[in-house]
Design an enzyme around this catalytic site. Sequence first.
Site, PDB file in Angstrom:
ATOM      1  CD  GLU A   1      -1.010   0.825   3.621  1.00 38.91           C
ATOM      2  OE1 GLU A   1      -1.467   1.966   3.346  1.00 38.91           O
ATOM      3  OE2 GLU A   1      -1.129   0.293   4.734  1.00 38.91           O
TER       4      GLU A   1
ATOM      5  CE  LYS B   1       1.039   2.590  14.516  1.00 38.76           C
ATOM      6  NZ  LYS B   1       0.853   2.411  13.068  1.00 38.76           N
TER       7      LYS B   1
HETATM    8  N1  PSU Z   1      -2.424   1.955  10.639  1.00 33.48           N
HETATM    9  C1  PSU Z   1      -1.109   2.191  10.794  1.00 33.48           C
HETATM   10  N2  PSU Z   1      -0.438   2.915   9.850  1.00 33.48           N
HETATM   11  C2  PSU Z   1      -1.066   3.407   8.743  1.00 33.48           C
HETATM   12  C3  PSU Z   1      -2.457   3.116   8.574  1.00 33.48           C
HETATM   13  C4  PSU Z   1      -3.080   2.393   9.544  1.00 33.48           C
HETATM   14  O1  PSU Z   1      -0.531   1.737  11.772  1.00 33.48           O
HETATM   15  O2  PSU Z   1      -0.439   4.082   7.920  1.00 33.48           O
HETATM   16  C5  PSU Z   1      -3.157   3.569   7.338  1.00 33.48           C
HETATM   17  C6  PSU Z   1      -3.498   2.347   6.461  1.00 33.48           C
HETATM   18  O3  PSU Z   1      -3.359   2.711   5.093  1.00 33.48           O
HETATM   19  C7  PSU Z   1      -4.957   2.096   6.779  1.00 33.48           C
HETATM   20  C8  PSU Z   1      -5.466   3.503   6.992  1.00 33.48           C
HETATM   21  O4  PSU Z   1      -5.656   1.438   5.753  1.00 33.48           O
HETATM   22  O5  PSU Z   1      -4.390   4.156   7.690  1.00 33.48           O
HETATM   23  C9  PSU Z   1      -6.731   3.552   7.789  1.00 33.48           C
HETATM   24  O6  PSU Z   1      -7.221   4.851   7.793  1.00 33.48           O
HETATM   25  P1  PSU Z   1      -8.748   5.113   8.211  1.00 33.48           P
HETATM   26  O7  PSU Z   1      -8.805   4.811   9.670  1.00 33.48           O
HETATM   27  O8  PSU Z   1      -8.971   6.548   7.876  1.00 33.48           O
HETATM   28  O9  PSU Z   1      -9.577   4.163   7.390  1.00 33.48           O
END
Ligand code: PSU
Length: 303
Positions: free
Chosen positions: A25, A159
């Site tokens: 990604e 996390k």
């Molecule tokens: N968790 C992490 N690092 C990240 C992300 C999540 O520890 O960079 C990124 C990933 O790309 C994940 C996105 O799909 O954040 C989720 O964002 P949201 O909660 O806005 O869907």
Amino acid sequence: MRFELQYGDHVVTARESGTPVVALETTIVSHGLPRPDNLRVAREIEQAVRDNGAVPATIGMVGGRLVVGLSDKQLTRLATGDRIAKLSVRDLAAAAAAGADGATTVAGTSAVAAAAGIEVFATGGIGGVHRGASATFDESADLVTLSRTPVAVVCAGVKSILDVPATLERLETLGVTVVGYRTRRFPGFFVTDSGHDLDWSVSSVDELARLLRARREQGVHAGGVIVANPVPAQEQLDPELHDRVLQSGLSTIEAEGITGKAVTPRLLAHFHSNTGGRSLAVNVRIILGNATLAAQLAVAVAR
Ligand code: PSU
Ligand code: MN
């Protein structure tokens, strides 16, 4: 302009020669890791995949085109540009029509990978249910996307900035398989053990490949599989430091009034700047470990 997926030359070559491909990604690169380390780390992730016998297909959008296997020049553009959209599944078509540059999240990347016929995907951590979601409804589209997207995502759990037990409950409801790699506990990203049990665990890459084959041959479950790969205990972020920075990060979000898709990047930046670089080192270790396992899995699946 046409909007079909565009394949990088290295991905085309891999396909022709039957070399397994691993999807990667870009949100992690554009929005998750601090600059300028992000570009270096993005390259190291690709190298870890190559070192383990597979070819990396880093996915992102360049000038409205969805690319499966960014070139180094395209990767650099997404790592250094300052107007890079964060693309979940619902954003893909709108961003393409607008001719945008964009980084795909776990949801966005999984959907594109599945459309491209790539079965294995490596990332750091996935999105999940945010704390306070019962009032804000803030739950990452990663979860519902994995319920309908046939891809195996190798990650270190979620996390602890998120509501971990609520995330696990939602994954159960949504029918997403969660399997621990050499663990019976769901990992907590920076920390090895989130404190929550898993129903399933495998002890080898071959066992994991067997699970994916069973899923395919049964033809019953059309959704995704989360392969939860914890950071080794001796390399995790000191749990005490972790809890302290987490608390101050959550207060910061509230004080700054940050909501929605800006929450995750803001909390990650807070961790990076409040652990004296240690969270970054652990983050990199986690991603490289996941890229390694994903490549080994892709090789085993292809056998
Ligand atoms: N968790 C992490 N690092 C990240 C992300 C999540 O520890 O960079 C990124 C990933 O790309 C994940 C996105 O799909 O954040 C989720 O964002 P949201 O909660 O806005 O869907
Ligand atoms: Mn959200």
